[in-house]
Scaffold this motif. Structure first.
Motif, short mmCIF file in Angstrom:
data_model
loop_
_atom_site.label_atom_id
_atom_site.label_comp_id
_atom_site.label_asym_id
_atom_site.label_seq_id
_atom_site.Cartn_x
_atom_site.Cartn_y
_atom_site.Cartn_z
N VAL A 208 0.84 -1.20 0.00
CA VAL A 208 0.00 0.00 0.00
C VAL A 208 0.87 1.25 0.00
CG1 VAL A 208 -1.68 1.34 1.33
CG2 VAL A 208 -1.97 -1.13 1.09
N GLN A 209 1.93 1.24 0.82
CA GLN A 209 2.84 2.39 0.87
C GLN A 209 3.52 2.61 -0.48
OE1 GLN A 209 5.56 1.64 4.09
NE2 GLN A 209 3.94 1.60 5.64
N ARG A 210 3.91 1.53 -1.12
CA ARG A 210 4.55 1.63 -2.44
C ARG A 210 3.59 2.26 -3.46
NH1 ARG A 210 8.56 -1.54 -4.99
NH2 ARG A 210 8.70 -0.96 -7.18
N ALA A 211 2.34 1.83 -3.44
CA ALA A 211 1.36 2.39 -4.36
C ALA A 211 1.15 3.88 -4.11
CB ALA A 211 0.04 1.64 -4.24
N GLN A 212 1.08 4.26 -2.84
CA GLN A 212 0.88 5.66 -2.50
C GLN A 212 2.08 6.51 -2.90
OE1 GLN A 212 0.03 5.30 1.68
NE2 GLN A 212 -2.17 5.08 1.37
N GLN A 213 3.28 6.00 -2.64
CA GLN A 213 4.50 6.76 -2.94
C GLN A 213 4.70 6.96 -4.43
OE1 GLN A 213 7.43 4.36 -0.95
NE2 GLN A 213 6.94 5.16 1.09
N THR A 214 4.32 5.97 -5.21
CA THR A 214 4.51 6.05 -6.67
C THR A 214 3.26 6.55 -7.38
OG1 THR A 214 3.86 3.72 -6.93
CG2 THR A 214 6.21 4.20 -6.62
N GLN A 215 2.19 6.82 -6.60
CA GLN A 215 0.92 7.27 -7.17
C GLN A 215 0.41 6.27 -8.22
OE1 GLN A 215 1.77 11.36 -8.46
NE2 GLN A 215 1.00 12.12 -6.51
N ALA A 216 0.56 5.00 -7.90
CA ALA A 216 0.10 3.93 -8.79
C ALA A 216 -1.05 3.20 -8.13
CB ALA A 216 1.24 2.96 -9.06
N SER A 217 -1.78 2.44 -8.91
CA SER A 217 -2.83 1.59 -8.34
C SER A 217 -2.16 0.42 -7.62
CB SER A 217 -3.74 1.06 -9.45
OG SER A 217 -3.05 0.12 -10.26
N LEU A 218 -2.92 -0.23 -6.74
CA LEU A 218 -2.38 -1.40 -6.05
C LEU A 218 -1.95 -2.47 -7.05
CD1 LEU A 218 -4.73 -1.93 -2.97
CD2 LEU A 218 -2.31 -1.35 -2.92
N THR A 219 -2.76 -2.66 -8.08
CA THR A 219 -2.44 -3.68 -9.08
C THR A 219 -1.15 -3.34 -9.81
OG1 THR A 219 -4.81 -4.11 -9.39
CG2 THR A 219 -3.31 -4.95 -11.07
N ASP A 220 -1.01 -2.09 -10.25
CA ASP A 220 0.20 -1.68 -10.98
C ASP A 220 1.44 -1.77 -10.08
OD1 ASP A 220 -1.18 -1.26 -13.29
OD2 ASP A 220 -1.38 0.91 -13.02
N ALA A 221 1.29 -1.37 -8.81
CA ALA A 221 2.41 -1.48 -7.88
C ALA A 221 2.80 -2.95 -7.68
CB ALA A 221 2.05 -0.83 -6.54
N ALA A 222 1.80 -3.82 -7.60
CA ALA A 222 2.06 -5.25 -7.43
C ALA A 222 2.77 -5.82 -8.65
CB ALA A 222 0.75 -6.00 -7.17
N ILE A 223 2.33 -5.43 -9.85
CA ILE A 223 2.96 -5.90 -11.08
C ILE A 223 4.43 -5.47 -11.13
CG2 ILE A 223 2.99 -5.59 -13.60
CD1 ILE A 223 -0.08 -5.45 -13.46
N GLU A 224 4.71 -4.24 -10.71
CA GLU A 224 6.08 -3.74 -10.71
C GLU A 224 6.95 -4.52 -9.73
OE1 GLU A 224 9.40 -1.43 -11.73
OE2 GLU A 224 7.47 -1.83 -12.73
N ILE A 225 6.39 -4.84 -8.56
CA ILE A 225 7.14 -5.63 -7.57
C ILE A 225 7.44 -7.02 -8.11
CG2 ILE A 225 6.89 -6.79 -5.33
CD1 ILE A 225 5.39 -4.22 -4.41
N LEU A 226 6.48 -7.64 -8.79
CA LEU A 226 6.73 -8.95 -9.39
C LEU A 226 7.80 -8.86 -10.48
CD1 LEU A 226 3.08 -10.36 -9.68
CD2 LEU A 226 4.83 -10.93 -7.98
N ARG A 227 7.77 -7.80 -11.26
CA ARG A 227 8.77 -7.62 -12.31
C ARG A 227 10.17 -7.49 -11.69
NH1 ARG A 227 11.82 -3.98 -14.31
NH2 ARG A 227 11.02 -2.36 -12.93
N GLU A 228 10.27 -6.70 -10.63
CA GLU A 228 11.55 -6.53 -9.95
C GLU A 228 12.04 -7.85 -9.38
OE1 GLU A 228 10.73 -3.55 -7.08
OE2 GLU A 228 10.67 -1.90 -8.52
N GLY A 229 11.10 -8.64 -8.85
CA GLY A 229 11.47 -9.94 -8.29
C GLY A 229 12.01 -10.88 -9.36
N GLN A 230 11.40 -10.85 -10.54
CA GLN A 230 11.87 -11.70 -11.65
C GLN A 230 13.26 -11.27 -12.11
OE1 GLN A 230 8.69 -11.21 -14.46
NE2 GLN A 230 7.45 -12.86 -13.58
N GLU A 231 13.52 -9.96 -12.13
CA GLU A 231 14.82 -9.46 -12.55
C GLU A 231 15.94 -9.89 -11.58
OE1 GLU A 231 14.43 -5.27 -12.96
OE2 GLU A 231 13.50 -5.38 -14.95
N ARG A 232 15.59 -9.96 -10.28
CA ARG A 232 16.60 -10.37 -9.29
C ARG A 232 16.98 -11.83 -9.47
NH1 ARG A 232 13.61 -6.86 -5.85
NH2 ARG A 232 12.31 -8.59 -5.15
N HIS A 233 16.06 -12.60 -10.04
CA HIS A 233 16.34 -14.03 -10.23
C HIS A 233 16.84 -14.31 -11.64
CE1 HIS A 233 13.76 -14.10 -6.63
NE2 HIS A 233 14.37 -15.22 -6.33
#
Length: 233
Positions: A208-233
């Motif tokens: 929720v904090q990530r979505a608020q800080q980036t002014q993104a929807s919860l879904t978009d913030a979640a998609i970005e977090i998943l993308r970052e997770g895939q890049e780390r692996h």
């Protein structure tokens, strides 16, 4: 999240409908506003999928999402009953909750909730789900709180179906889209929990904090977090 009046929350939700805003995010915001305006400690929402089975669409905390899932697993509980029977209900004390819902009621009380309200989501005669408001104080419910909870549920219904004359298959598709957004959020919570060493409740707060800080929807913030997770692996 800044507290809103009920009227402002309704206006924002309907604006999101007009502007084709993110459905999952809009419903999540509605639930947060419902908790603020009714004095509930937490709110959860169940909807029927294309096969008529109830699923968790949104909740204001990970704890409540688990309680909603627990109701589904036992096919019992305030939200399940409201969705099945199409009537609003409330329980005002620990004894009332445990007597009415047995094992599920015991779990609700053990989670720190001592009064509950549940109201149905209806669309043109169809029962599409129910909203469950959890309160921490016994005897804290009144008729006004129940009416306001139902009003938030009605607005959530409009948001889900976009106030259009949908066929049954179109309504099922709309609900499936919303549930897909919820799945992405749950996956992102898991990634955050793993990367930060936190529990799922804290992971949701971080999302929720990530979505608020980036002014993104919860879904978009979640998609970005998943993308970052895939890049780390």
């Amino acid at each position: 999240m800044t507290a809103k009046t009920a009227s402002q929350a309704f206006v924002d939700a309907l604006a999101a409908v007009v502007q084709e805003g993110d459905l999952t995010d809009t419903v999540a915001n509605l639930l947060e506003s419902c908790a603020e305006q009714t004095g509930a400690a937490a709110v959860g929402l169940l909807v029927k999928d294309g096969r008529g089975r109830l699923e968790v669409l949104s909740a204001t905390s990970h704890q409540v999402a688990e309680l909603e899932l627990y109701q589904l697993q036992h096919d019992a509980g305030p939200c399940v009953d409201a969705a099945r029977e199409g009537t609003a209900l409330s329980a005002h004390s620990d004894d009332d909750i445990t007597e009415r819902w047995g094992t599920v009621g015991i779990a609700i009380v053990a989670a720190g909730f001592h009064a509950v309200q549940a109201v149905p989501l209806r669309w043109h005669g169809l029962l599409i789900g129910a909203m469950n408001a959890f309160h921490t104080s016994q005897g804290s419910l009144d008729d006004e709180s129940l009416r306001l909870t139902q009003a938030f549920a009605d607005i959530a219904t409009v948001v889900i179906v976009h106030a259009a004359a949908l066929t049954s298959s179109e309504l099922d598709e709309r609900v499936q889209t919303a549930l897909a957004g919820r799945t992405v959020i749950e996956q992102a919570k898991g990634v955050l929990a793993e990367t930060t060493g936190s529990d799922m409740a804290t992971a949701y707060e971080l999302l929720v904090q990530r979505a608020q800080q980036t002014q993104a929807s919860l879904t978009d913030a979640a998609i970005e977090i998943l993308r970052e997770g895939q890049e780390r692996h």
